[in-house]
Design a protein around this motif. Structure first.
Motif, PDB file in Angstrom:
ATOM      1  N   PRO A 194      54.998  19.121  40.198  1.00 44.48           N
ATOM      2  CA  PRO A 194      55.742  20.232  39.252  1.00 44.48           C
ATOM      3  C   PRO A 194      56.626  21.089  39.900  1.00 44.48           C
ATOM      4  O   PRO A 194      56.639  22.423  40.023  1.00 44.48           O
ATOM      5  CB  PRO A 194      54.705  21.131  38.581  1.00 44.48           C
ATOM      6  N   VAL A 195      57.450  20.562  40.622  1.00 46.55           N
ATOM      7  CA  VAL A 195      58.734  21.445  41.319  1.00 46.55           C
ATOM      8  C   VAL A 195      59.865  21.979  40.076  1.00 46.55           C
ATOM      9  O   VAL A 195      59.746  21.463  39.268  1.00 46.55           O
ATOM     10  CB  VAL A 195      59.587  20.521  42.223  1.00 46.55           C
ATOM     11  N   LEU A 196      60.279  22.902  40.382  1.00 45.65           N
ATOM     12  CA  LEU A 196      61.115  23.634  39.670  1.00 45.65           C
ATOM     13  C   LEU A 196      62.382  22.677  38.859  1.00 45.65           C
ATOM     14  O   LEU A 196      62.270  22.871  37.724  1.00 45.65           O
ATOM     15  CB  LEU A 196      61.916  24.936  39.960  1.00 45.65           C
ATOM     16  N   PRO A 197      62.871  22.141  39.545  1.00 42.68           N
ATOM     17  CA  PRO A 197      63.848  21.167  38.691  1.00 42.68           C
ATOM     18  C   PRO A 197      63.317  19.964  37.757  1.00 42.68           C
ATOM     19  O   PRO A 197      63.928  19.787  36.739  1.00 42.68           O
ATOM     20  CB  PRO A 197      64.479  20.275  39.650  1.00 42.68           C
ATOM     21  N   VAL A 198      62.087  19.602  38.008  1.00 41.98           N
ATOM     22  CA  VAL A 198      61.299  18.709  36.940  1.00 41.98           C
ATOM     23  C   VAL A 198      60.722  19.458  35.845  1.00 41.98           C
ATOM     24  O   VAL A 198      60.884  19.032  34.839  1.00 41.98           O
ATOM     25  CB  VAL A 198      60.269  17.973  37.961  1.00 41.98           C
ATOM     26  N   VAL A 199      60.174  20.558  36.138  1.00 39.89           N
ATOM     27  CA  VAL A 199      59.514  21.323  35.183  1.00 39.89           C
ATOM     28  C   VAL A 199      60.449  22.031  34.271  1.00 39.89           C
ATOM     29  O   VAL A 199      60.536  22.028  32.925  1.00 39.89           O
ATOM     30  CB  VAL A 199      58.822  22.470  35.840  1.00 39.89           C
ATOM     31  N   LYS A 200      61.686  22.661  34.882  1.00 38.66           N
ATOM     32  CA  LYS A 200      62.682  23.715  34.002  1.00 38.66           C
ATOM     33  C   LYS A 200      63.880  23.281  34.104  1.00 38.66           C
ATOM     34  O   LYS A 200      64.610  23.854  33.324  1.00 38.66           O
ATOM     35  CB  LYS A 200      62.465  24.960  34.721  1.00 38.66           C
ATOM     36  N   GLY A 201      64.112  22.131  34.835  1.00 42.85           N
ATOM     37  CA  GLY A 201      65.582  21.526  34.788  1.00 42.85           C
ATOM     38  C   GLY A 201      66.517  21.737  35.832  1.00 42.85           C
ATOM     39  O   GLY A 201      66.375  22.742  36.567  1.00 42.85           O
TER      40      GLY A 201
END
Length: 294
Positions: A194-201
């Motif tokens: 759940p890194v930021l680019p995967v979770v929030k785009g």
């Protein structure tokens, strides 16, 4: 070949990167009174501790590594090395590193190394990396430890200089790590990390990269403001930070290839932190008044 496996499991690239920042922090704190024996003990001890953490991390992450293209050839994934052997190797390295620091450096340097190790292995690798988008932020604490430990080993104190280094290197870790997560997006997505680019785009990650680089730029100036570094360091800090920021802002162009852009931001982050570590070493100075200390 067997010895090569034992080296690979410790992630030599990470060790080398931490070694540079460790030396930078050490030399910043030891202007005019360099102790080569202490420097060697600090570098060897911290390198062993970092190597230990990486070996144990490889044991913990072997299921994740099997799902990521860039890590599928790691020795624990291919079966060239058993988890038990890697764990034992990590344990021996850790003991050797902590004993070296305990005997040859000081309690503060030892505590810094222990703190970084526990955060990286116990908090980040075992839980936060897999469960929370804030894993990167927590992991940045362990990544910022080497220069602080080097500083504390040389100075024997945790003062405002050490605090500034901790802040600087924590802030640096964030855009550096988010850039990796963008150009390795498919890997992280496949491994369900759940890194930021995967979770929030990716758009949100780009915004965070810009903000963290701005904060990092301000933090680098604090070494000059508090009298720990001179104008040569200031010039390099301004030049690298502004260029890094310019690169980050270029990611908003419509024609931008996000993967190519993120890779460029990542590589320049390494240039930035290396240049600052070198300049801390050659243009550091003893402040006229040292702020609060422990």
């Amino acid at each position: 070949m067997k010895l090569k496996r034992y080296l690979q499991v410790t992630k030599p690239g990470i060790i080398f990167g931490n070694l540079i920042s460790t030396v930078g922090g050490f030399l910043l704190a030891s202007q005019g009174r360099l102790d080569w024996t202490l420097l060697l003990a600090t570098v060897v001890g911290l390198s062993l501790v970092v190597a230990s953490g990486c070996a144990i991390n490889n044991c913990i992450d072997r299921d994740i590594d099997a799902r990521m293209a860039r890590t599928q050839k790691r020795v624990l994934v291919t079966g060239d090395m058993s988890p038990k052997a890697a764990l034992a190797h990590g344990f021996v390295l850790g003991v050797a590193g902590f004993v070296t620091l305990a005997i040859w450096t000081n309690v503060l340097a030892l505590c810094c190394a222990l703190f970084g190790f526990l955060i990286y292995v116990g908090v980040y690798s075992l839980y936060m990396k897999r469960k929370s988008v804030y894993g990167t932020l927590v992991g940045s604490l362990s990544g910022a430890v080497p220069p602080v430990a080097g500083y504390c080993a040389a100075s024997g104190r945790f003062d405002s200089g050490a605090a500034i280094l901790l802040l600087m290197f924590c802030l640096w870790q964030m855009p550096h790590s988010y850039a990796i997560a963008i150009f390795r997006f498919k890997d992280y997505e496949a491994a369900k990390i759940p890194v930021l680019p995967v979770v929030k785009g990716i758009s949100e990650a780009k915004q965070q990269i810009v903000l963290y680089i701005l904060a990092f730029a301000v933090a680098t100036l604090l070494l000059v403001f508090y009298g720990y570094a001179g104008y040569g360091y200031l010039a390099v800090a301004c030049a690298t930070s502004l260029w890094w920021l310019k690169m980050a802002l270029s990611g908003y162009k419509e024609s931008t290839d996000d993967r190519v852009w993120a890779r460029q931001v990542f590589f320049f982050s390494i240039i930035t932190v290396t240049a600052l570590s070198v300049m801390m070493a050659v243009d550091g100075q003893v402040p006229a008044h040292i702020g609060w200390m422990l």
